[in-house]
Scaffold this active site. Structure first.
Site, mmCIF file in Angstrom:
data_model
loop_
_atom_site.group_PDB
_atom_site.id
_atom_site.type_symbol
_atom_site.label_atom_id
_atom_site.label_comp_id
_atom_site.label_asym_id
_atom_site.label_seq_id
_atom_site.Cartn_x
_atom_site.Cartn_y
_atom_site.Cartn_z
ATOM 1 N N ASP A 113 43.973 30.626 30.184
ATOM 2 C CA ASP A 113 44.075 31.391 31.495
ATOM 3 C C ASP A 113 42.917 31.144 32.430
ATOM 4 O O ASP A 113 41.788 31.029 32.062
ATOM 5 C CB ASP A 113 44.422 32.883 31.394
ATOM 6 C CG ASP A 113 45.306 33.346 32.637
ATOM 7 O OD1 ASP A 113 45.168 32.778 33.878
ATOM 8 O OD2 ASP A 113 45.843 34.436 32.619
ATOM 9 N N ASP A 114 42.814 31.543 33.788
ATOM 10 C CA ASP A 114 41.738 31.310 34.552
ATOM 11 C C ASP A 114 40.789 32.442 34.386
ATOM 12 O O ASP A 114 39.600 32.461 34.267
ATOM 13 C CB ASP A 114 42.040 31.186 36.102
ATOM 14 C CG ASP A 114 42.802 32.138 36.535
ATOM 15 O OD1 ASP A 114 43.462 32.910 35.704
ATOM 16 O OD2 ASP A 114 43.408 32.173 37.803
ATOM 17 N N ASP A 130 41.171 40.624 33.707
ATOM 18 C CA ASP A 130 40.968 41.281 34.449
ATOM 19 C C ASP A 130 41.063 42.618 33.479
ATOM 20 O O ASP A 130 40.355 43.308 32.963
ATOM 21 C CB ASP A 130 41.751 41.416 35.769
ATOM 22 C CG ASP A 130 40.962 42.422 36.760
ATOM 23 O OD1 ASP A 130 40.852 43.722 36.325
ATOM 24 O OD2 ASP A 130 40.923 42.016 37.904
HETATM 25 O O1 PRP Z 1 44.081 40.711 33.127
HETATM 26 P P1 PRP Z 1 45.043 40.932 33.970
HETATM 27 O O2 PRP Z 1 44.647 42.293 34.882
HETATM 28 O O3 PRP Z 1 46.514 41.115 33.572
HETATM 29 O O4 PRP Z 1 44.981 39.793 35.149
HETATM 30 C C1 PRP Z 1 44.709 38.430 34.935
HETATM 31 C C2 PRP Z 1 45.909 37.813 35.455
HETATM 32 O O5 PRP Z 1 45.845 37.624 36.868
HETATM 33 C C3 PRP Z 1 45.962 36.557 37.364
HETATM 34 O O6 PRP Z 1 47.136 36.183 37.241
HETATM 35 P P2 PRP Z 1 48.319 36.694 38.319
HETATM 36 O O7 PRP Z 1 49.310 37.561 37.654
HETATM 37 O O8 PRP Z 1 47.771 37.043 39.659
HETATM 38 O O9 PRP Z 1 49.301 35.493 38.566
HETATM 39 P P3 PRP Z 1 48.931 34.032 39.063
HETATM 40 O O10 PRP Z 1 48.082 33.217 37.962
HETATM 41 O O11 PRP Z 1 50.236 33.209 39.193
HETATM 42 O O12 PRP Z 1 48.072 33.870 40.339
HETATM 43 C C4 PRP Z 1 45.243 35.897 36.745
HETATM 44 O O13 PRP Z 1 45.484 34.276 36.720
HETATM 45 C C5 PRP Z 1 45.484 36.145 35.160
HETATM 46 O O14 PRP Z 1 46.478 35.501 34.741
HETATM 47 O O1 HPA Z 2 39.427 38.920 40.435
HETATM 48 C C1 HPA Z 2 40.657 38.382 40.278
HETATM 49 N N1 HPA Z 2 40.619 37.239 41.471
HETATM 50 C C2 HPA Z 2 41.727 36.573 41.606
HETATM 51 N N2 HPA Z 2 43.011 37.014 40.877
HETATM 52 C C3 HPA Z 2 42.895 37.987 40.202
HETATM 53 N N3 HPA Z 2 43.926 38.521 39.279
HETATM 54 C C4 HPA Z 2 43.430 39.671 38.830
HETATM 55 N N4 HPA Z 2 42.065 39.823 39.120
HETATM 56 C C5 HPA Z 2 41.873 38.639 40.005
HETATM 57 MG MG MG Z 3 47.634 34.275 36.246
#
Ligand code: PRP
Ligand code: HPA
Ligand code: MG
Length: 165
Positions: free
Chosen positions: A98-99, A102
């Site tokens: 994952d990127d 959080d």
């Molecule tokens: O540890 P957490 O609090 O669960 O947050 C982390 C997740 O939040 C973001 O994804 P998001 O759900 O925003 O979706 P996306 O990847 O489709 O942008 C990010 O890419 C992680 O997958």
């Molecule tokens: O810090 C953040 N940046 C972008 N997306 C996210 N989703 C959860 N935390 C973050």
């Molecule tokens: Mg995500």
């Protein structure tokens, strides 16, 4: 929740370097990962870089959505699960990418499907760190990470004028 005060903007170049640094760390584990499971959508970009660096060609997605309006996390919705051949042995030779982590909620949910997989992400906040096996850079919990795919060029006030009414 409103956007955290601190900003950590990441350029494409920096993201590429940091994802490569993650690949170096993973290579150092000397593990023979048979597949990458990428957590969409944010995991798609680092998964592309890491699959190239580690020569892993079997790529699967797990599609989840939880941040429904940019900063506010809601209920986790599983839009698409993982192929049974990768979950059969609890993901023992699977690399999950994952990127960022959080709160750790996303990684924890995916870990229920792949309890023995190796979880990796580029950036981590303290609350999410226990849910991840390998990451590159930690930022504080009150920091928002701005990824290059969410950004565009905008005018910036000179520092001397910023914050003045
Ligand atoms: O540890 P957490 O609090 O669960 O947050 C982390 C997740 O939040 C973001 O994804 P998001 O759900 O925003 O979706 P996306 O990847 O489709 O942008 C990010 O890419 C992680 O997958
Ligand atoms: O810090 C953040 N940046 C972008 N997306 C996210 N989703 C959860 N935390 C973050
Ligand atoms: Mg995500």
């Amino acid at each position: 929740m409103s956007l955290p005060d601190k900003a950590f903007p990441v350029s494409w170049d920096q993201f590429h370097r940091d994802a490569r640094a993650l690949a170096w760390r993973l290579a150092g584990l000397k593990r023979d990962f048979k597949a990458i499971v990428c957590i969409t959508r944010g995991g798609l970009v680092p998964a592309a870089i890491i699959s190239r660096e580690l020569n892993i060609r079997l790529i699967e997605t797990v599609c989840v959505a939880s941040y429904h309006d940019y900063v506010n996390q809601g209920e986790m919705v599983l839009l698409k699960g993982i192929a049974p051949e990768l979950t059969a042995d609890e993901g023992v030779s699977v690399l999950v990418i994952d990127d960022l982590t959080d709160t750790g909620k996303t990684a924890s949910e995916v870990r229920t499907i792949l309890p023995k997989a190796h979880f990796a992400c580029v950036y981590a906040k303290p609350q999410g760190v226990p849910t991840i096996d390998t990451f590159v850079t930690e930022v504080s919990q009150d920091t928002w990470i701005y990824f290059p795919w969410d950004m565009g060029f905008t005018y910036q006030e000179p520092i001397s004028k910023a914050g003045r009414g």
